[in-house]
Scaffold this motif. Structure first.
Motif, PDB file in Angstrom:
ATOM      1  N   ALA A 190      35.300  50.084  -2.269  1.00  8.48           N
ATOM      2  CA  ALA A 190      34.375  49.227  -1.532  1.00  8.48           C
ATOM      3  C   ALA A 190      34.684  47.757  -1.785  1.00  8.48           C
ATOM      4  CB  ALA A 190      32.937  49.545  -1.931  1.00  8.48           C
ATOM      5  N   ARG A 191      35.044  47.434  -3.017  1.00  8.76           N
ATOM      6  CA  ARG A 191      35.423  46.049  -3.325  1.00  8.76           C
ATOM      7  C   ARG A 191      36.679  45.651  -2.558  1.00  8.76           C
ATOM      8  NH1 ARG A 191      36.395  43.449  -9.410  1.00  8.76           N
ATOM      9  NH2 ARG A 191      36.242  41.250  -8.730  1.00  8.76           N
ATOM     10  N   VAL A 192      37.630  46.576  -2.435  1.00 13.72           N
ATOM     11  CA  VAL A 192      38.847  46.313  -1.655  1.00 13.72           C
ATOM     12  C   VAL A 192      38.492  46.028  -0.195  1.00 13.72           C
ATOM     13  CG1 VAL A 192      40.948  47.362  -0.733  1.00 13.72           C
ATOM     14  CG2 VAL A 192      40.388  47.611  -3.158  1.00 13.72           C
ATOM     15  N   LEU A 193      37.571  46.816   0.373  1.00  9.10           N
ATOM     16  CA  LEU A 193      37.157  46.597   1.763  1.00  9.10           C
ATOM     17  C   LEU A 193      36.578  45.200   1.936  1.00  9.10           C
ATOM     18  CD1 LEU A 193      35.454  50.027   2.612  1.00  9.10           C
ATOM     19  CD2 LEU A 193      37.836  49.345   2.966  1.00  9.10           C
ATOM     20  N   CYS A 194      35.728  44.785   1.005  1.00 17.13           N
ATOM     21  CA  CYS A 194      35.131  43.448   1.086  1.00 17.13           C
ATOM     22  C   CYS A 194      36.199  42.366   1.012  1.00 17.13           C
ATOM     23  CB  CYS A 194      34.118  43.252  -0.034  1.00 17.13           C
ATOM     24  SG  CYS A 194      32.658  44.325   0.056  1.00 17.13           S
ATOM     25  N   ARG A 195      37.150  42.549   0.118  1.00 16.82           N
ATOM     26  CA  ARG A 195      38.199  41.535  -0.045  1.00 16.82           C
ATOM     27  C   ARG A 195      39.116  41.477   1.174  1.00 16.82           C
ATOM     28  NH1 ARG A 195      40.143  39.568  -5.811  1.00 16.82           N
ATOM     29  NH2 ARG A 195      38.071  39.122  -6.647  1.00 16.82           N
ATOM     30  N   LEU A 196      39.359  42.611   1.802  1.00 19.35           N
ATOM     31  CA  LEU A 196      40.166  42.604   3.017  1.00 19.35           C
ATOM     32  C   LEU A 196      39.447  41.848   4.135  1.00 19.35           C
ATOM     33  CD1 LEU A 196      41.596  46.234   2.977  1.00 19.35           C
ATOM     34  CD2 LEU A 196      42.930  44.117   2.879  1.00 19.35           C
ATOM     35  N   VAL A 197      38.137  42.045   4.258  1.00 22.99           N
ATOM     36  CA  VAL A 197      37.368  41.292   5.253  1.00 22.99           C
ATOM     37  C   VAL A 197      37.503  39.797   4.996  1.00 22.99           C
ATOM     38  CG1 VAL A 197      35.029  40.763   6.066  1.00 22.99           C
ATOM     39  CG2 VAL A 197      35.736  43.147   5.732  1.00 22.99           C
ATOM     40  N   ASN A 198      37.366  39.381   3.752  1.00 16.39           N
ATOM     41  CA  ASN A 198      37.447  37.963   3.420  1.00 16.39           C
ATOM     42  C   ASN A 198      38.871  37.426   3.491  1.00 16.39           C
ATOM     43  OD1 ASN A 198      34.674  37.243   2.906  1.00 16.39           O
ATOM     44  ND2 ASN A 198      34.772  38.543   1.086  1.00 16.39           N
ATOM     45  N   ALA A 199      39.860  38.326   3.571  1.00 14.96           N
ATOM     46  CA  ALA A 199      41.248  37.903   3.790  1.00 14.96           C
ATOM     47  C   ALA A 199      41.585  37.823   5.269  1.00 14.96           C
ATOM     48  CB  ALA A 199      42.202  38.869   3.084  1.00 14.96           C
ATOM     49  N   GLY A 200      40.588  38.075   6.136  1.00 12.46           N
ATOM     50  CA  GLY A 200      40.791  37.926   7.573  1.00 12.46           C
ATOM     51  C   GLY A 200      41.156  39.192   8.316  1.00 12.46           C
ATOM     52  N   VAL A 201      41.068  40.361   7.650  1.00 22.48           N
ATOM     53  CA  VAL A 201      41.381  41.622   8.313  1.00 22.48           C
ATOM     54  C   VAL A 201      40.088  42.226   8.854  1.00 22.48           C
ATOM     55  CG1 VAL A 201      42.354  43.935   8.060  1.00 22.48           C
ATOM     56  CG2 VAL A 201      43.313  42.025   6.743  1.00 22.48           C
ATOM     57  N   GLN A 202      40.066  42.529  10.133  1.00 18.54           N
ATOM     58  CA  GLN A 202      38.901  43.195  10.703  1.00 18.54           C
ATOM     59  C   GLN A 202      38.921  44.656  10.257  1.00 18.54           C
ATOM     60  OE1 GLN A 202      38.675  44.346  14.940  1.00 18.54           O
ATOM     61  NE2 GLN A 202      36.918  42.976  15.064  1.00 18.54           N
ATOM     62  N   MET A 203      37.851  45.093   9.588  1.00 18.42           N
ATOM     63  CA  MET A 203      37.806  46.441   9.016  1.00 18.42           C
ATOM     64  C   MET A 203      36.839  47.312   9.812  1.00 18.42           C
ATOM     65  SD  MET A 203      39.972  46.351   6.570  1.00 18.42           S
ATOM     66  CE  MET A 203      39.601  48.002   5.954  1.00 18.42           C
ATOM     67  N   ASN A 204      37.339  48.461  10.251  1.00 15.36           N
ATOM     68  CA  ASN A 204      36.539  49.445  10.974  1.00 15.36           C
ATOM     69  C   ASN A 204      36.666  50.750  10.199  1.00 15.36           C
ATOM     70  OD1 ASN A 204      36.292  47.648  13.537  1.00 15.36           O
ATOM     71  ND2 ASN A 204      38.477  47.774  13.121  1.00 15.36           N
ATOM     72  N   VAL A 205      35.549  51.265   9.690  1.00 10.30           N
ATOM     73  CA  VAL A 205      35.594  52.302   8.668  1.00 10.30           C
ATOM     74  C   VAL A 205      34.631  53.426   9.002  1.00 10.30           C
ATOM     75  CG1 VAL A 205      35.216  52.786   6.206  1.00 10.30           C
ATOM     76  CG2 VAL A 205      36.192  50.578   6.909  1.00 10.30           C
ATOM     77  N   THR A 206      35.090  54.683   8.861  1.00  9.57           N
ATOM     78  CA  THR A 206      34.176  55.815   8.843  1.00  9.57           C
ATOM     79  C   THR A 206      34.014  56.243   7.390  1.00  9.57           C
ATOM     80  OG1 THR A 206      35.856  57.571   8.998  1.00  9.57           O
ATOM     81  CG2 THR A 206      35.084  56.599  11.070  1.00  9.57           C
ATOM     82  N   THR A 207      32.791  56.588   6.995  1.00  5.85           N
ATOM     83  CA  THR A 207      32.578  56.961   5.602  1.00  5.85           C
ATOM     84  C   THR A 207      31.389  57.891   5.444  1.00  5.85           C
ATOM     85  OG1 THR A 207      32.261  56.114   3.348  1.00  5.85           O
ATOM     86  CG2 THR A 207      31.148  54.931   5.112  1.00  5.85           C
ATOM     87  N   HIS A 208      31.486  58.771   4.425  1.00  4.13           N
ATOM     88  CA  HIS A 208      30.375  59.607   3.983  1.00  4.13           C
ATOM     89  C   HIS A 208      29.901  59.176   2.597  1.00  4.13           C
ATOM     90  CE1 HIS A 208      30.911  62.441   7.293  1.00  4.13           C
ATOM     91  NE2 HIS A 208      32.193  62.464   7.031  1.00  4.13           N
ATOM     92  N   SER A 209      30.389  58.048   2.112  1.00  3.94           N
ATOM     93  CA  SER A 209      30.133  57.636   0.732  1.00  3.94           C
ATOM     94  C   SER A 209      28.939  56.702   0.636  1.00  3.94           C
ATOM     95  CB  SER A 209      31.378  56.954   0.151  1.00  3.94           C
ATOM     96  OG  SER A 209      31.100  56.399  -1.111  1.00  3.94           O
ATOM     97  N   ASP A 210      27.874  57.169  -0.003  1.00  5.97           N
ATOM     98  CA  ASP A 210      26.738  56.289  -0.250  1.00  5.97           C
ATOM     99  C   ASP A 210      27.081  55.246  -1.311  1.00  5.97           C
ATOM    100  OD1 ASP A 210      26.874  58.358  -2.139  1.00  5.97           O
ATOM    101  OD2 ASP A 210      24.777  58.107  -2.696  1.00  5.97           O
ATOM    102  N   ILE A 211      28.106  55.522  -2.134  1.00  8.58           N
ATOM    103  CA  ILE A 211      28.526  54.549  -3.148  1.00  8.58           C
ATOM    104  C   ILE A 211      29.183  53.343  -2.477  1.00  8.58           C
ATOM    105  CG2 ILE A 211      30.097  54.168  -5.096  1.00  8.58           C
ATOM    106  CD1 ILE A 211      29.579  57.074  -5.898  1.00  8.58           C
ATOM    107  N   ILE A 212      30.064  53.598  -1.525  1.00  8.07           N
ATOM    108  CA  ILE A 212      30.691  52.496  -0.794  1.00  8.07           C
ATOM    109  C   ILE A 212      29.626  51.668  -0.085  1.00  8.07           C
ATOM    110  CG2 ILE A 212      32.101  51.977   1.251  1.00  8.07           C
ATOM    111  CD1 ILE A 212      34.079  54.055   0.332  1.00  8.07           C
ATOM    112  N   LEU A 213      28.693  52.349   0.570  1.00  9.01           N
ATOM    113  CA  LEU A 213      27.638  51.616   1.276  1.00  9.01           C
ATOM    114  C   LEU A 213      26.794  50.798   0.305  1.00  9.01           C
ATOM    115  CD1 LEU A 213      26.209  51.153   4.037  1.00  9.01           C
ATOM    116  CD2 LEU A 213      24.600  52.912   3.297  1.00  9.01           C
ATOM    117  N   GLN A 214      26.450  51.369  -0.852  1.00  6.45           N
ATOM    118  CA  GLN A 214      25.601  50.642  -1.788  1.00  6.45           C
ATOM    119  C   GLN A 214      26.309  49.413  -2.335  1.00  6.45           C
ATOM    120  OE1 GLN A 214      22.253  51.200  -2.439  1.00  6.45           O
ATOM    121  NE2 GLN A 214      22.583  49.142  -3.249  1.00  6.45           N
TER     122      GLN A 214
END
Length: 451
Positions: A347-371
């Motif tokens: 989840a931290r990687v996803l956030c950092r990719l967004v802040n690096a300018g990459v548009q992130m489109n994600v499917t997930t079943h993880s409540d941990i990632i969402l939290q």
């Protein structure tokens, strides 16, 4: 700048209205259509079918008007050297022409995405938004007895798409198909957030990526045999869907010039050191074998002999290391094979990719990632965020703002069509009913069993 996708009667999906954000999450039940929506969004940004405009089926008044308008702007640019207009001045015409093209080609687009005629779509609409903030630039210059015509969106000179004219007089050089070239690229710019669309810039990472990483060499070998060997009887193989074909092409075609993509160097370091406990490398030899070098070791291991967490992370690591242009990632279930601790790190990687300018489109079943995403949204709004970031070892590259995130829940009852709902962001982030309902049920059972 932006756009909204509206669909109805698409596979299992009854209807949906999607507006992409820097981070777009699709959550909900299995087999509800999350991958269908992701594949459609990917196809709109990657495939030509949605933009095709010439032909008798599209000889409408609006189409002819827009082609003529582009010609007039280029004539003005030829006289003045350069010319700029606001997209909102022709917003109605752009919307009308784009929708007419989509209506004409929507079935072809879906067939191209899935390499199959088995997936239906009843309605497909794209609503252009934010045109008041978009400028369209035209320029023309003479060079070596050629006239060079270009268009761009916004103020980035790198965003120009150029057409080279050979004769020097516009009226003699360009016909309707040439003007349509410019119209097509205006639409490409609008749908790609003003960025120049380059091949494989929007990359799909399918949920079955481990299997494809382990078998990609076999797949390529079979493909070569089928393509280049004459007279060998083979049974026809059902084709992969187009996003999977693109994934295999991207992995096979990664640039190996000895230099990593510095834009993502810190994210790659975090993935390798903090999650994979080693580095992932690709051979420069023609077979392009992927190997894993554990921390403290000097020799690599084949992916066939390493843990699932390494094979799951390897395509993301390789893409961030070696792909020169990454505009968007379509990432299915990034939590695959990850322990809960590593899910939070992902989840931290996803956030950092967004802040690096990459548009992130994600499917997930993880409540941990969402939290974790919820935590970063909540933290960004706190006045004492710098103190808390220091305490928890985060920084501004980890934070998200609520307007940067959209969450869509897909819920499918037995025998019924999927309903897609946009979830609102509260003070503490997004609450996902399908996650919470499952947690509540298991806790209720625990109270009964353990009393």
């Amino acid at each position: 700048m932006g756009w909204k996708l509206k669909v109805a009667g698409y596979g299992k999906i009854e209807s949906a209205e999607i507006e992409m954000a820097p981070l777009t999450l699709f959550v909900g039940d299995n087999n509800s259509g999350k991958s269908y929506l992701m594949s459609l969004l990917w196809g709109i940004l990657n495939l030509e079918e949605v933009f095709a405009g010439t032909g008798s089926a599209l000889e409408t008044e609006a189409e002819e008007w827009l082609l003529h308008w582009v010609k007039e702007q280029m004539e003005t640019a030829r006289e003045q050297g350069g010319h700029t207009v606001q997209a909102s001045e022709i917003g109605s015409e752009l919307q009308t022409v784009l929708q007419a093209r989509i209506e004409c080609h929507k079935d072809k687009l879906v067939k191209a995405i899935f390499n199959s005629a088995d997936v239906d779509i009843k309605e497909l609409q794209i609503e252009l938004t934010g045109l008041d903030d978009i400028s369209i630039g035209f320029r023309a210059k003479t060079s070596e007895d050629k006239i060079i015509f270009s268009i761009r969106l916004g103020n980035d000179a790198k965003g120009y798409v150029t057409y080279f004219s050979e004769k020097g007089r516009m009226s003699e050089d360009l016909d309707e198909s040439d003007w349509d070239f410019f119209v097509n690229n205006i639409f490409r710019f609008l749908l790609n957030e003003g960025r120049l669309r380059t091949l494989n810039k929007c990359i799909y990472l399918p949920a079955a990526r481990t299997g494809f990483m382990l078998t990609k060499d076999v797949i390529n070998k079979v493909g070569r045999r089928a393509a280049f060997n004459i007279g060998i009887e083979t049974e026809p193989l059902p084709p992969f869907v187009r996003p999977i074909n693109q994934f295999l092409d991207v992995i096979n075609d990664l640039t190996l010039d000895g230099e990593s993509n510095e834009n993502f160097a810190e994210i790659v370091e975090y993935l390798e050191s903090g999650m994979a406990d080693g580095t992932v490398e690709m051979s420069s030899l023609p077979n392009k074998e992927v190997t894993y070098v554990p921390n403290g070791k000097t020799t690599g291991m084949s992916l066939r002999t390493v843990s699932a967490v390494v094979t799951e992370l390897s395509p993301l690591i390789l893409i961030l290391k070696h792909k020169k242009n990454v505009g968007a990632l379509f990432y299915e279930e990034p939590e695959m094979c990850l322990h809960p601790q590593l899910q939070q790190k992902m989840a931290r990687v996803l956030c950092r990719l967004v802040n690096a300018g990459v548009q992130m489109n994600v499917t997930t079943h993880s409540d941990i990632i969402l939290q974790h995403i919820n935590n970063m949204i909540r933290l960004s709004g706190r006045e004492d965020r710098e103190e808390i970031c220091h305490q928890l070892r985060y920084d501004s590259r980890d934070l998200l703002w609520s307007e940067e995130v959209k969450v869509y829940q897909l819920r499918a009852e037995a025998g019924e069509k999927t309903k897609v709902e946009e979830l609102s962001c509260g003070k503490n982030g997004f609450a996902v009913p399908t996650f919470n309902d499952a947690l509540d049920r298991i806790m209720d059972e625990a109270y009964v069993i353990q009393e």
